[in-house]
Design an enzyme around this catalytic site. Structure first.
Site, mmCIF file in Angstrom:
data_model
loop_
_atom_site.group_PDB
_atom_site.id
_atom_site.type_symbol
_atom_site.label_atom_id
_atom_site.label_comp_id
_atom_site.label_asym_id
_atom_site.label_seq_id
_atom_site.Cartn_x
_atom_site.Cartn_y
_atom_site.Cartn_z
ATOM 1 N N ARG A 73 0.843 -1.185 0.000
ATOM 2 C CA ARG A 73 0.000 0.000 0.000
ATOM 3 C C ARG A 73 0.881 1.239 0.000
ATOM 4 N NH1 ARG A 73 -3.709 2.697 4.712
ATOM 5 N NH2 ARG A 73 -4.532 4.350 3.382
ATOM 6 N N HIS A 118 -3.330 11.035 1.231
ATOM 7 C CA HIS A 118 -2.903 10.657 2.575
ATOM 8 C C HIS A 118 -2.333 11.905 3.263
ATOM 9 C CE1 HIS A 118 -1.544 7.026 5.132
ATOM 10 N NE2 HIS A 118 -1.370 8.116 5.864
ATOM 11 N N GLU A 163 -8.154 8.138 6.304
ATOM 12 C CA GLU A 163 -8.499 8.675 7.618
ATOM 13 C C GLU A 163 -9.063 10.098 7.563
ATOM 14 O OE1 GLU A 163 -5.478 5.951 10.309
ATOM 15 O OE2 GLU A 163 -5.157 8.125 10.261
ATOM 16 N N ASN A 305 -8.399 1.087 9.409
ATOM 17 C CA ASN A 305 -7.138 1.333 10.111
ATOM 18 C C ASN A 305 -7.396 1.202 11.611
ATOM 19 O OD1 ASN A 305 -6.241 2.001 7.562
ATOM 20 N ND2 ASN A 305 -5.841 4.151 8.017
ATOM 21 N N TYR A 307 -5.550 0.666 15.569
ATOM 22 C CA TYR A 307 -4.331 0.665 16.377
ATOM 23 C C TYR A 307 -4.548 0.298 17.833
ATOM 24 C CZ TYR A 307 -1.689 2.678 12.531
ATOM 25 O OH TYR A 307 -1.075 2.872 11.321
ATOM 26 N N GLU A 373 -4.330 -0.599 7.881
ATOM 27 C CA GLU A 373 -3.226 -0.176 8.748
ATOM 28 C C GLU A 373 -3.378 -0.854 10.096
ATOM 29 O OE1 GLU A 373 -2.333 3.948 9.431
ATOM 30 O OE2 GLU A 373 -2.676 4.492 7.329
#
Length: 469
Positions: A73, A118, A163, A305, A307, A373
């Site tokens: 990516r 991005h 995002e 994404n 985390y 991600e």
């Protein structure tokens, strides 16, 4: 454990790795501007050189080979391709660079997933109002169509915007990301609205003009923590969790996957706070009109994404001003039993990803999902034997497997963040997420695989061996 043709990837973003900030007629982006304003970034560092992937792409490709990735990516720099943000001037050297990257990947049997945006808006467009201006959707659509036309014969997985929550809130509410705007309670909602309009226009352009011939898929990448009530038997904590989820994951996923409009919980909370503080302007959360593109259904897969995780309880409700914090009125809590990796906000919770994947299946009509991600940071003293991060990847990928096998989530790929240490936005080079360490003190910017990279490579190799049986 994983379906056939599962995508094993790693990700990067143009501004974080490319460098070449003024090379070959590239135009400036908002991050070029932001980083050169004193006090914006850790130790006033910048991405002028970063990993110098603009000149050292062959070294990046070697890293991809060593990991055994099936997918990579990357993002395009809008300002490298279109220096003033428009198709009036195309930078052919930028086109040549991305053509080489894509062709080299394909010749290595690695499929590119390309992100069009991005975080790095051309500064020329920011000077005209940036994402706050309604015309930005048309300009983004023009840029997207240029990319589909130029690269779409070889790129089959597209992300329009990465995002949008982070772009809107951190860049236009908190001001800690480019463009560094602090317009509390208004700008972020307007930016998010225009990002959704831009995404939808680009999706419709692909669907109507390019899809039949190119046979690709298009989505946007939504970031979300796993959120759960601090006390599962308290209605107020449950309600706060749903409200918090509406302001994060729901803000962008709900319009695209469920109703074509924002979550009603979100709109009601914003309107209630506006009344509370006697706000007399128009609705701070814009409404889609008949002139806007249809938002619902403009994603061919769910790009997630993830985390970390948070527990949630109601906020104090004492803010008497206009801001997203008062609109949301929640407090996020870290469970003290959760380990922290590197940066203070990143609690280690591999099982949170499984819970979130199951929630997405149940809430958004069981979409195809790519985890676009997921990563683990390192700060302070360099640890090449990053045992904790290696273990994190092993545990997290096991949770993804459980989501597929036991929960029936249609996960088609997993992308680690990131391929290598890079410029980590406002944290500069002080935070390292890479599977490869980059020695920024070395003029050659040598890349060296961490232990976590070896662990990830072993997982991919084991998958490939099982596929051959």
């Amino acid at each position: 454990m994983f379906p056939r043709d599962f995508a094993w990837g790693a990700g990067t973003a143009a501004y974080q790795i490319e460098g070449g900030s003024q090379a070959d007629l590239k135009g400036p982006s908002i991050w070029d501007t932001f980083c050169h304003e004193k006090g914006r970034v850790f130790e006033d560092q910048n991405g002028d050189v970063a990993c110098n992937s603009y000149e050292l792409w062959d070294k990046d490709l070697e890293c991809i080979h060593q990991l055994g990735l099936t997918h990579y990516r990357l993002s395009f720099s809008w300002a490298r391709l279109l220096p003033d943000g428009t198709t009036r001037h195309v930078n052919q050297k930028g086109v040549k660079y991305y053509n080489k990257v894509i062709d080299d990947l394909l010749s290595s049997n690695v499929s590119p997933m390309v992100t069009l945006y991005h975080f790095d808006l051309p500064q020329a467009l920011q000077d005209q109002g940036g994402w706050k201006s309604p015309i930005i959707a048309v300009l983004f659509d023009s840029y997207a169509k240029f990319c589909f036309q130029t690269f779409g014969d070889r790129v089959k997985l597209w992300i329009t915007i990465n995002e949008p929550y982070v772009c809107a809130k951190l860049g236009n509410e908190d001001g800690i990301h480019a463009p560094g705007i602090q317009e509390k309670g208004t700008a972020a909602y307007l930016v998010g609205h225009n990002m959704l309009r831009a995404h939808a226009m680009a999706w419709h352009s692909y669907d109507s003009v390019y899809r039949r011939e190119q046979k690709g898929e298009v989505s946007l990448a939504v970031n979300s923590d796993w959120l759960e009530p601090l006390r599962h038997d308290h209605e107020e904590d449950i309600a706060a969790t749903e409200r918090n989820r509406a302001f994060t994951l729901g803000w962008f996923a709900w319009p695209v996957f469920v109703t074509g409009d924002y979550p009603e919980i979100m709109r009601c909370a914003i309107e209630a706070q506006s009344i509370k503080v006697n706000y007399s302007g128009a609705s701070r959360l814009p409404r889609f009109t008949s002139d806007d593109p249809v938002i619902l259904g403009t994603a061919d897969f769910f790009a997630l994404n993830y985390y970390t995780s948070r527990k949630v309880k109601p906020g104090q409700g004492v803010e008497r001003n206009i801001c997203m914090k008062s609109d949301r009125n929640v407090e996020e809590v870290l469970d003290p039993s959760w380990p922290i990796c590197g940066v203070s906000w990143l609690a280690v919770m591999p099982c949170g990803l499984r819970k979130l994947l199951k929630y997405i299946k149940e809430t958004f009509n069981n979409p195809v999902v790519y985890v676009t991600e997921n990563g683990f940071s390192q700060v302070g003293m360099l640890q090449m034997e990053d045992i904790q991060r290696a273990g994190y990847y092993k545990e997290t990928i096991l949770e993804v497997s459980k989501a597929i096998q036991e929960d029936g989530v249609d996960v088609r790929g997993y992308f680690a963040w990131s391929l290598m240490d890079n410029f980590e936005w406002a944290d500069g080079f002080s935070v390292r997420f890479g599977l490869f360490h980059v020695d920024f003190s070395d003029p050659k910017l040598r890349r060296t695989m961490y232990r976590s990279g070896k662990e990830y490579s072993n997982i991919i190799a084991e998958y490939k061996r099982n596929q051959c049986k």
